[in-house]
Motif scaffolding. Structure first.
Motif, PDB file in Angstrom:
ATOM      1  N   PHE A 144     -34.158  -9.372 -22.445  1.00  0.00           N
ATOM      2  CA  PHE A 144     -34.003  -9.734 -23.856  1.00  0.00           C
ATOM      3  C   PHE A 144     -34.540 -11.150 -24.064  1.00  0.00           C
ATOM      4  O   PHE A 144     -33.789 -12.123 -23.954  1.00  0.00           O
TER       5      PHE A 144
ATOM      6  N   THR B 213     -35.111 -14.291 -25.643  1.00  0.00           N
ATOM      7  CA  THR B 213     -34.604 -15.048 -26.796  1.00  0.00           C
ATOM      8  C   THR B 213     -34.532 -16.531 -26.424  1.00  0.00           C
ATOM      9  O   THR B 213     -34.876 -16.925 -25.310  1.00  0.00           O
TER      10      THR B 213
ATOM     11  N   TYR C  66     -34.288  -4.113 -19.275  1.00  0.00           N
ATOM     12  CA  TYR C  66     -33.407  -5.044 -18.576  1.00  0.00           C
ATOM     13  C   TYR C  66     -32.911  -4.485 -17.247  1.00  0.00           C
ATOM     14  O   TYR C  66     -32.135  -5.123 -16.549  1.00  0.00           O
TER      15      TYR C  66
ATOM     16  N   ASN D 252     -38.744  -2.615 -28.304  1.00  0.00           N
ATOM     17  CA  ASN D 252     -37.475  -3.255 -27.958  1.00  0.00           C
ATOM     18  C   ASN D 252     -36.274  -2.472 -28.455  1.00  0.00           C
ATOM     19  O   ASN D 252     -35.178  -2.641 -27.931  1.00  0.00           O
TER      20      ASN D 252
ATOM     21  N   LYS E 106     -34.143  -0.686 -25.909  1.00  0.00           N
ATOM     22  CA  LYS E 106     -33.204  -1.459 -25.090  1.00  0.00           C
ATOM     23  C   LYS E 106     -31.821  -1.441 -25.730  1.00  0.00           C
ATOM     24  O   LYS E 106     -30.808  -1.363 -25.036  1.00  0.00           O
TER      25      LYS E 106
END
Length: 325
Positions: free
Chosen positions: A22, A24, A182, A274, A277
């Motif tokens: 992820f 970020t 992930y 995404n 996920k």
């Protein structure tokens, strides 16, 4: 970031993958770490308490709770295969995972997912026998049959994962592939393979069809018969009591099957997005967290046993409450 690259037969064989996870800002990564760490620890605690309550309370020495204890044990390992690596990646700039580490994670993840599919079907069959054949229930669901069914679930999960791994692990993954996920899952790995993966895809599809479709048919057939039987019960109180014995399991089945089917019924290229996920988080993090809560909220016997366990007032097993009762 240090990655080892080996040159074999003019092909660049990778020994590491990069899990994109992820991406970020660092501050948000720390927040995600805190949330998922709390979720992971709470999931372990919930499932451990359920296992402890079932073992310590003689009232729960019944087939339904025997299978529930296996489900709790499975989900403790299920989240442990994924969460620790994900938590480390939140705090580390190095998102790499070794080839062997990735394949090991994938093997156990597939094992636990396949085992859970089959175990949920077995639990549905147990509810079918309990509601549709209550007088023969102790005769049918014996200790030996319950042990065989539980062992069969684990064996099928292990064998299915092993067959899939034979085809996945032998694919060539050139350089240091970046996996847009992930954790190491089958579809993302097929996506980054630098050779034709059609054979591996075909084997994965066939085994997934067997492991998902067959248990799903058992679940649907069991609950269709259960529903028909419940509707024949003349009293409203009787219908409510009969339905309450399988409501928790039906809720858990719906959550797990709906989230996993949404993911694995889609093409492998969907892993480039995404949003997938987020869907994966539902069945790898959220569902294992919610399952113990669902069983506690909707099952009076489990709720009572947990209170006894937490207050250290567990009752030992009694001779007349054997597994076959």
């Amino acid at each position: 970031m240090i990655t080892k690259i080996l040159n074999v037969d003019n092909l660049t064989a990778t020994t590491h993958f990069i899990l994109l996870g992820f991406p970020t800002r660092p501050a948000f990564q720390l927040l995600l770490f805190s949330v998922f760490l709390a979720t992971y620890l709470l999931t372990l605690l919930e499932n451990f308490l359920i296992i402890l309550a079932i073992r310590s309370d003689g009232q729960l020495h019944k087939p339904m709770y025997f299978f529930l204890s296996h489900l709790s044990f499975l989900e403790m390992w299920y989240v442990t295969v994924i969460s620790p690596k994900m938590l480390v990646d939140f705090l580390s700039y190095d998102k790499s995972i070794s080839f062997n580490g990735c394949m090991t994670q994938l093997y156990f993840f597939v094992t636990f997912v396949c085992t859970e599919y089959i175990l949920l079907a077995v639990m549905a069959f147990d509810r079918y026998v309990a509601i549709c054949n209550p007088l023969r229930y102790p005769v049918i669901m014996t200790n030996q049959l319950c042990g065989t069914l539980a062992g069969g679930c684990w064996l099928c999960g292990l064998m299915t994962a092993m067959i899939k791994m034979v085809f996945i692990a032998r694919l060539n993954y050139c350089g240091t592939p970046h996996i847009n996920h992930y954790f190491c899952d089958i579809s993302p790995l097929l996506n980054v393979s630098c050779e034709d993966s059609s054979q591996a895809e075909l084997v994965d599809f066939f085994l997934a069809l067997m492991v998902i479709a067959v248990p799903l048919c058992v679940v649907v057939a069991s609950y269709a018969t259960i529903l028909t039987t419940i509707l024949r019960i003349p009293s409203t109180q009787g219908r409510q009591k009969a339905f309450s014995t399988c409501a928790s399991h039906l809720t858990v089945v719906t959550l797990f099957y709906s989230t996993t089917l949404f993911t694995y019924a889609r093409p492998k290229l969907m892993y480039a997005y995404n949003s997938n996920k987020v869907v994966s988080l539902l069945y790898t993090v959220i569902v294992p967290l919610l399952n113990p809560v669902i069983y506690c909220l909707r099952n009076r016997e489990v709720k009572t046993a947990l209170k006894k366990t937490i207050l250290c007032k567990g009752s030992g097993p009694r001779d007349d409450m054997a597994l076959s009762s």
